[in-house]
Write an enzyme that holds these catalytic residues in place. Structure first.
Site, PDB file in Angstrom:
ATOM      1  N   ARG A  16       0.763  -1.266  -0.037  1.00 19.78           N
ATOM      2  CA  ARG A  16      -0.068  -0.012   0.231  1.00 19.78           C
ATOM      3  C   ARG A  16       0.659   1.159   0.060  1.00 19.78           C
ATOM      4  O   ARG A  16       0.269   2.348  -0.192  1.00 19.78           O
ATOM      5  CB  ARG A  16      -1.090  -0.014   1.127  1.00 19.78           C
ATOM      6  CG  ARG A  16      -2.110  -0.945   1.043  1.00 19.78           C
ATOM      7  CD  ARG A  16      -2.965  -0.850   2.181  1.00 19.78           C
ATOM      8  NE  ARG A  16      -2.353  -1.780   3.387  1.00 19.78           N
ATOM      9  CZ  ARG A  16      -2.537  -3.147   3.474  1.00 19.78           C
ATOM     10  NH1 ARG A  16      -3.428  -3.697   3.050  1.00 19.78           N
ATOM     11  NH2 ARG A  16      -1.886  -3.518   4.510  1.00 19.78           N
ATOM     12  N   GLY A  79       2.214 -14.864   5.915  1.00 20.15           N
ATOM     13  CA  GLY A  79       1.387 -14.257   6.940  1.00 20.15           C
ATOM     14  C   GLY A  79       2.178 -14.032   8.264  1.00 20.15           C
ATOM     15  O   GLY A  79       3.135 -14.844   8.447  1.00 20.15           O
ATOM     16  N   GLU A 156      -9.845 -11.035  12.076  1.00 21.47           N
ATOM     17  CA  GLU A 156      -9.551 -10.145  11.124  1.00 21.47           C
ATOM     18  C   GLU A 156     -10.651  -9.751  10.363  1.00 21.47           C
ATOM     19  O   GLU A 156     -11.710 -10.228  10.167  1.00 21.47           O
ATOM     20  CB  GLU A 156      -8.617 -10.847   9.961  1.00 21.47           C
ATOM     21  CG  GLU A 156      -7.207 -11.292  10.576  1.00 21.47           C
ATOM     22  CD  GLU A 156      -6.547 -10.118  11.172  1.00 21.47           C
ATOM     23  OE1 GLU A 156      -6.048  -9.304  10.519  1.00 21.47           O
ATOM     24  OE2 GLU A 156      -6.425 -10.188  12.441  1.00 21.47           O
ATOM     25  N   ARG A 335      30.019  23.911   4.981  1.00 20.74           N
ATOM     26  CA  ARG A 335      30.004  22.622   4.848  1.00 20.74           C
ATOM     27  C   ARG A 335      30.945  21.565   5.744  1.00 20.74           C
ATOM     28  O   ARG A 335      31.304  22.232   6.531  1.00 20.74           O
ATOM     29  CB  ARG A 335      30.718  22.443   3.190  1.00 20.74           C
ATOM     30  CG  ARG A 335      29.870  22.865   2.122  1.00 20.74           C
ATOM     31  CD  ARG A 335      30.388  23.073   0.877  1.00 20.74           C
ATOM     32  NE  ARG A 335      30.988  21.918   0.359  1.00 20.74           N
ATOM     33  CZ  ARG A 335      31.972  21.880  -0.494  1.00 20.74           C
ATOM     34  NH1 ARG A 335      32.410  23.046  -1.090  1.00 20.74           N
ATOM     35  NH2 ARG A 335      32.513  20.553  -0.901  1.00 20.74           N
ATOM     36  N   LYS A 353      34.468  25.274   3.692  1.00 21.08           N
ATOM     37  CA  LYS A 353      34.407  23.883   3.497  1.00 21.08           C
ATOM     38  C   LYS A 353      35.622  23.330   4.409  1.00 21.08           C
ATOM     39  O   LYS A 353      36.742  23.783   4.094  1.00 21.08           O
ATOM     40  CB  LYS A 353      34.512  23.591   2.112  1.00 21.08           C
ATOM     41  CG  LYS A 353      34.209  22.228   1.983  1.00 21.08           C
ATOM     42  CD  LYS A 353      35.573  21.479   0.835  1.00 21.08           C
ATOM     43  CE  LYS A 353      36.671  20.800   1.387  1.00 21.08           C
ATOM     44  NZ  LYS A 353      37.511  20.387   0.466  1.00 21.08           N
ATOM     45  N   TYR A 368      35.072  32.199  -0.678  1.00 19.86           N
ATOM     46  CA  TYR A 368      35.245  30.604  -0.743  1.00 19.86           C
ATOM     47  C   TYR A 368      36.508  30.404   0.019  1.00 19.86           C
ATOM     48  O   TYR A 368      37.543  30.626  -0.172  1.00 19.86           O
ATOM     49  CB  TYR A 368      35.316  30.027  -2.142  1.00 19.86           C
ATOM     50  CG  TYR A 368      35.547  28.676  -1.950  1.00 19.86           C
ATOM     51  CD1 TYR A 368      34.599  27.921  -1.353  1.00 19.86           C
ATOM     52  CD2 TYR A 368      36.683  27.714  -2.075  1.00 19.86           C
ATOM     53  CE1 TYR A 368      34.814  26.211  -1.115  1.00 19.86           C
ATOM     54  CE2 TYR A 368      36.773  26.760  -2.229  1.00 19.86           C
ATOM     55  CZ  TYR A 368      36.163  25.953  -1.345  1.00 19.86           C
ATOM     56  OH  TYR A 368      36.187  24.390  -1.382  1.00 19.86           O
ATOM     57  N   ALA A 382      35.879  41.117   0.978  1.00 12.62           N
ATOM     58  CA  ALA A 382      35.071  40.577  -0.059  1.00 12.62           C
ATOM     59  C   ALA A 382      35.829  39.944  -1.435  1.00 12.62           C
ATOM     60  O   ALA A 382      36.872  40.484  -1.909  1.00 12.62           O
ATOM     61  CB  ALA A 382      34.034  41.777  -0.470  1.00 12.62           C
ATOM     62  N   ASN A 388      41.877  25.734  -3.713  1.00 10.61           N
ATOM     63  CA  ASN A 388      42.317  24.718  -3.091  1.00 10.61           C
ATOM     64  C   ASN A 388      42.374  23.425  -4.085  1.00 10.61           C
ATOM     65  O   ASN A 388      43.041  22.468  -3.573  1.00 10.61           O
ATOM     66  CB  ASN A 388      41.414  24.359  -1.966  1.00 10.61           C
ATOM     67  CG  ASN A 388      40.036  23.968  -2.198  1.00 10.61           C
ATOM     68  OD1 ASN A 388      39.692  24.516  -3.394  1.00 10.61           O
ATOM     69  ND2 ASN A 388      39.354  23.246  -1.574  1.00 10.61           N
TER      70      ASN A 388
END
Ligand code: UD1
Length: 473
Positions: A16, A79, A156, A335, A353, A368, A382, A388
């Site tokens: 289902r 069952g 049942e 990260r 990171k 970065y 900035a 890297n």
């Protein structure tokens, strides 16, 4: 004390759910449902714990904890009674009780199970079933009691008479059995019912017919013991669990401005007087200290924030550690393996990171910072980029204390920038910089007098359009 073993039934296909994935792997509050089922026997000290698998067995095993369980396979799903038979070899001589659980009942509480086991043992019953009262019992098994109230059997829905279908007390599928009763009783099961399956529920009727004692424990709230059968049930389980987590946090003193839009996984811890603004996601093993502010639209996963950290709107923070007094965002991305020491500032459009930023360092705009080990009080202007990646390897940059990095600079890693060095605006740093040095690239500035004037567009007033000036070059 009597010993307790546990069986978790999880071999069903979960038709289902209409999913390619086995039902018990569907997550509720970020964790596959079966993980909740496994926690319950552990909390009760049950051992062994036998999981009955049958559908994409290898996939399911992968999400189980490394130890504390053993699996048996039910190759054909004939069952619930047939499923339990698969555990016979391991448990038939078990000298105690067997707790029977499903892998798709994520809201079941350990207190409820404790009550089930206690009632079972106090009464000396051979079987005790956990029941629930439901307004719309649907396809669930009905608990049939005799007028005096004693449980006589479970029927049942498909096999029930109209009168039986009107019963609102249902079988949740959670039981406690004496092993010495259960395993012989399973031998006598017949699949002579409308589904042609071996019903575990038939052992209840068999016990009563044999004059053995059967007990029932009713849950206070039917929702906790009901299984997830469809995507709608899954959403309901998610909503209930989420609300429970938020209520716990609020009782512990966390301010949550808009619970309906706040998503917190159950393992997350948050200190008091921390404020969670709308649309906050705290996921996995996140720990947040006291007096923090998490402004709207952030997703924080598997991270630790000490006291007094401020997360401004729209940040994604994963696997990171942020010390007190630091602030991040808006629109920042931390990260995995990023560490911000005390009073660090990460501003808008900065990605960090696998880097360490020492106390008081700042990267306020558009940068970065990847694979960088940065000392204290470094100022990153900035548009800085730690270059890297050389196409093959990720290389590390070391930036010592009090370095000043002018805007629009790049450092080609691996490199070390000595303490207090000053990188002028627009510099590409390719060689190691000694402490306290000034570093800049020699790019002469050239200008031509009045060049721009000659390029200036002339307005043609008569024709109403603009003509481009001719360059003399
Ligand atoms: C069963 C009960 C029913 C109860 C309901 C509660 C029986 C005969 N009926 O219904 O009284 O109200 O649970 O949810 O027991 N499973 C296996 N192997 C199988 C069949 C099922 O491992 O061959 C597992 C499923 O993975 C699931 C659990 O047993 O975890 C229940 O199966 P499901 O088909 O949902 O229950 P029903 O048999 O419909």
């Amino acid at each position: 004390m009597t010993s307790l073993a546990a069986v978790i039934l999880a071999a069903g296909k979960g038709t289902r759910m209409r999913s390619k994935m086995p039902k018990v792997l569907h997550p509720v509050a970020g964790r596959p449902m079966i993980r909740y089922a496994l926690e319950l026997p552990e909390a009760l000290g049950a051992s062994p714990v036998v999981v009955v698998l049958g559908h994409q067995t290898d996939h399911v095993k992968k999400v189980l904890p490394p130890t504390g369980w053993q699996a048996v396979e039910q190759t054909e799903q004939l069952g619930t009674g047939h499923a339990v038979r698969q555990t016979e070899e391991i448990l038939k001589d078990f000298p105690g009780d067997v707790l029977m659980l499903y892998g798709d009942v994520p809201l079941l509480r350990v207190e409820t199970l404790r009550q089930l086991v206690e009632t079972h043992r106090r009464s000396g019953a051979v079987a005790t079933v956990l029941t629930a009262i439901m307004e719309q019992p649907g396809r669930l098994g009905r608990v049939v009691r005799e007028p005096a109230g004693r449980v006589v059997r479970i029927v049942e829905a498909l096999d029930a008479t109209e009168a039986e279908r009107a019963i609102r007390e249902v079988n949740t599928g959670t039981y406690c059995f004496q092993a010495s009763f259960l395993y012989p009783a399973l031998q006598d099961l017949r699949a002579d019912n409308s589904k042609g399956e071996y019903y575990l529920t038939d052992v209840i009727g068999a016990a009563c017919r044999a004059g053995l004692q059967v007990q029932a424990v009713q849950t206070e709230d039917w929702r906790e013991a009901v299984g997830v059968d469809s995507k709608a049930d899954l959403a309901m389980a998610e909503a209930i669990m989420r609300r429970q987590v938020l209520e716990r946090l609020m009782v512990e003193g966390v301010t949550i401005l808009d619970p309906p839009s706040t998503y917190v996984h159950p393992q997350v811890r948050v200190g008091r007087d921390t404020v969670l603004y709308p649309n906050t996601y705290l996921l996995g093993n996140t720990v947040i200290g006291e007096d923090c502010e998490v402004w709207p639209n952030s997703v924080i996963r598997d991270s630790t924030l000490e006291d007094g950290v401020v997360i401004l709107p729209s940040c994604v923070i994963t696997g990171s550690t942020i010390a007190s007094g630091s602030s991040v965002g808006p629109f920042a991305h931390l990260r995995p393996e990023s560490v911000l020491r005390k009073d660090v500032k990460i501003g808008n459009f900065v990605e960090v990171k696998k880097s360490l930023l020492g106390e008081g360092s700042k990267a306020s705009h558009l940068s970065y910072i990847g694979d960088v080990v940065m000392g204290k009080d470094v100022n990153v202007g900035a548009g800085f980029i730690a270059c890297n990646f050389d196409g093959e390897r990720k290389n590390e940059t070391i930036i010592e204390d009090e370095v000043f990095i002018g805007s629009d600079s790049q450092i080609i890693a691996p490199l070390r920038i000595g303490k207090g060095a000053y990188i002028a605006t627009g510099t590409t740093v390719r060689k190691e910089v000694p402490p306290h040095a000034l570093v800049y690239n020699t790019k002469d500035q050239v200008h031509r007098d009045n060049w721009a004037l000659q390029r200036k567009p002339k307005a043609d007033t008569e024709h109403g359009h603009v003509e481009q000036a001719q360059s003399e070059d």
